[in-house]
Write an enzyme that holds these catalytic residues in place. Structure first.
Site, short mmCIF file in Angstrom:
data_model
loop_
_atom_site.label_atom_id
_atom_site.label_comp_id
_atom_site.label_asym_id
_atom_site.label_seq_id
_atom_site.Cartn_x
_atom_site.Cartn_y
_atom_site.Cartn_z
N GLY A 29 48.13 41.87 36.12
CA GLY A 29 48.79 43.07 36.61
C GLY A 29 49.99 42.71 37.47
CB THR A 30 50.49 40.02 39.97
OG1 THR A 30 49.38 40.44 40.77
CG2 THR A 30 51.60 39.51 40.85
CG HIS B 77 40.95 40.81 37.02
ND1 HIS B 77 40.41 41.00 38.27
CD2 HIS B 77 42.28 40.85 37.18
CE1 HIS B 77 41.39 41.12 39.15
NE2 HIS B 77 42.53 41.03 38.52
CB THR C 155 51.66 29.08 23.26
OG1 THR C 155 52.74 28.27 22.79
CG2 THR C 155 50.62 29.22 22.17
CB CYS D 67 41.93 39.40 58.78
SG CYS D 67 41.70 38.39 60.22
#
Ligand code: PLP
Length: 392
Positions: free
Chosen positions: A73-74, A205, A241, A330
């Site tokens: 997705g990134t 994923h 590929t 954090c």
């Protein structure tokens, strides 16, 4: 899915569906050919990629040749934004992009990069319930605006943006519209024509396919530049590929969604709504729930436990083998409330107590019962030792 461990973090990632896994092992075993090779090993490999393209396209009600496979997705988000904006920067123009303040880092950080490279960025605020008013997009449009990128569903709160209303605006102005649909795929019916977008990102994923595969849907006629240059695979948009196993898996995962998504969504929503209301009752209505109650995907709960740190709560749940996600980020040892909740105006004390609970394909009613029981005990224990809670 895995013994006594309870997985309530499906928005972070999903297990691979056994039917997807079966496709993966068959492809890994039987198809090692390079899809670009013109021989009896290459042809079946190319056919597998083409089949997967069709399976993904069918889920989106799109055309197969509009699907470009990527690694994540990134990467899809990067390809969409940089693919539109970098060529304009190279021509010496100063393009303007509109995003929201609650986008995923794949969009936020890409925009920071493009800003440093000379683009102008507008980050639209959201309302207290995480929603976005389309009129804000109209107000932000300038002569130089070339692209609007708004997520379809938020990864933390599940809140859905009115992308189809926004597309009427971008079309009227001749501006491209990209949507990050990584968290919406498999949770909302997506029809790219109805949505009216030009570019749409998705990730394997999050939909029961493996990590390392994603796709960008590019409407026919929309021209973007590639990020990766080389052998010209994926119609020149993404050289390298092909990840045959991952692509075949994503195709099968999308096919399963086309077949089962409606029933799955209904089942998960019932469980999610029960969990939410019973948690609220068990803890005397002291929890703070985030995000619009109705305009959200069916599997996500974002909540804060007042006077409790989200990270501490996460750690206690982890000791009971229950996996959720903390809403707070954090950095350098200092807890900051989640940027998404802060953008919604949630005060930092409440934002620090936030967690995200996300359900999915293998969440059962029995798991909901166990979660309710353990969560309630842990919160009451944490409240019992909290001076802030005692003095509230
Ligand atoms: N966009 C959204 C809304 C996400 O939730 C995620 C992952 O959490 C991504 C993009 C990035 O996807 P990937 O993990 O496949 O790079």
């Amino acid at each position: 899915m895995s013994g006594t461990n309870l997985y309530f973090d499906y928005n972070a990632t999903t297990p691979i569906d056994p039917e997807v896994l079966a496709v993966m092992s068959a492809v890994a075993r039987d198809n090692f050919g390079n899809p670009s090779s013109s021989h009896c090993f290459g042809h079946p490999a190319a056919a597998l990629v083409q089949r997967a393209r069709l399976q993904v396209a069918q889920l989106l009600r799109a055309e197969a040749d509009e699907i470009c496979f990527t690694s994540s997705g990134t990467e899809s988000d990067n390809l969409a934004l940089k693919g539109v904006v970098l060529p304009l920067l190279l021509q010496g123009r100063k393009p303007h992009i509109i995003i929201s303040a609650v986008e995923h880092p794949a969009i936020i950080e890409t925009c920071l990069f493009l800003e440093q490279a000379g683009a102008a960025i507008t980050r639209l605020p959201v309302a207290a319930d995480g929603t976005l008013n389309p009129s804000q997009v109209t107000a932000a449009i300038r002569d130089e605006t070339v692209l609007v990128s708004l997520m379809l569903a938020n990864n933390e709160t599940g809140v859905i943006f009115p992308v189809n209303e926004i597309s009427a605006i971008t079309r009227a102005h001749g501006i491209l519209l990209h949507t990050d649909a990584v968290q919406a795929l498999g949770k909302l019916q997506i029809d790219v024509s109805e949505l009216g977008v030009d570019l749409l990102s998705l990730s394997g994923h999050k939909v029961y396919a493996p990590k390392g595969v994603g796709a960008l849907w590019v409407r026919t006629g929309v021209e973007i530049d590639p990020l990766l240059h080389g052998g010209g695979q994926e119609s020149g948009l993404r050289s390298g590929t092909e990840n045959l196993v991952g692509i075949a898996a994503l195709g099968r995962a999308c096919e399963l969604l086309t077949e089962n998504m409606t029933d799955e969504g209904r089942r998960v929503k019932l469980l999610r709504d029960r969990l939410e209301s019973e948690l609220d009752a068990a803890l005397d209505q002291q929890l703070v729930f985030h995000g619009h109650r109705l305009l959200r995907v069916p599997n996500t709960i974002s909540l804060s436990v007042p006077y409790v740190d989200g990270e501490a709560l996460l750690a206690h749940l982890d000791l009971e083998n229950i996996a959720v996600s903390a809403g707070s980020a954090c950095s350098s040892g200092e807890h900051q409330g989640s940027p998404v909740l802060r953008a919604m105006g949630v005060n930092s004390d409440i934002a620090q107590g936030s967690i995200r609970i996300s359900l999915g394909r293998w969440t059962t009613a029995a798991e909901i019962d166990t979660f309710l029981e353990k969560f309630t005990i842990i919160v009451r224990r944490l409240w019992a030792i909290s001076p802030l809670y005692k003095n509230r």
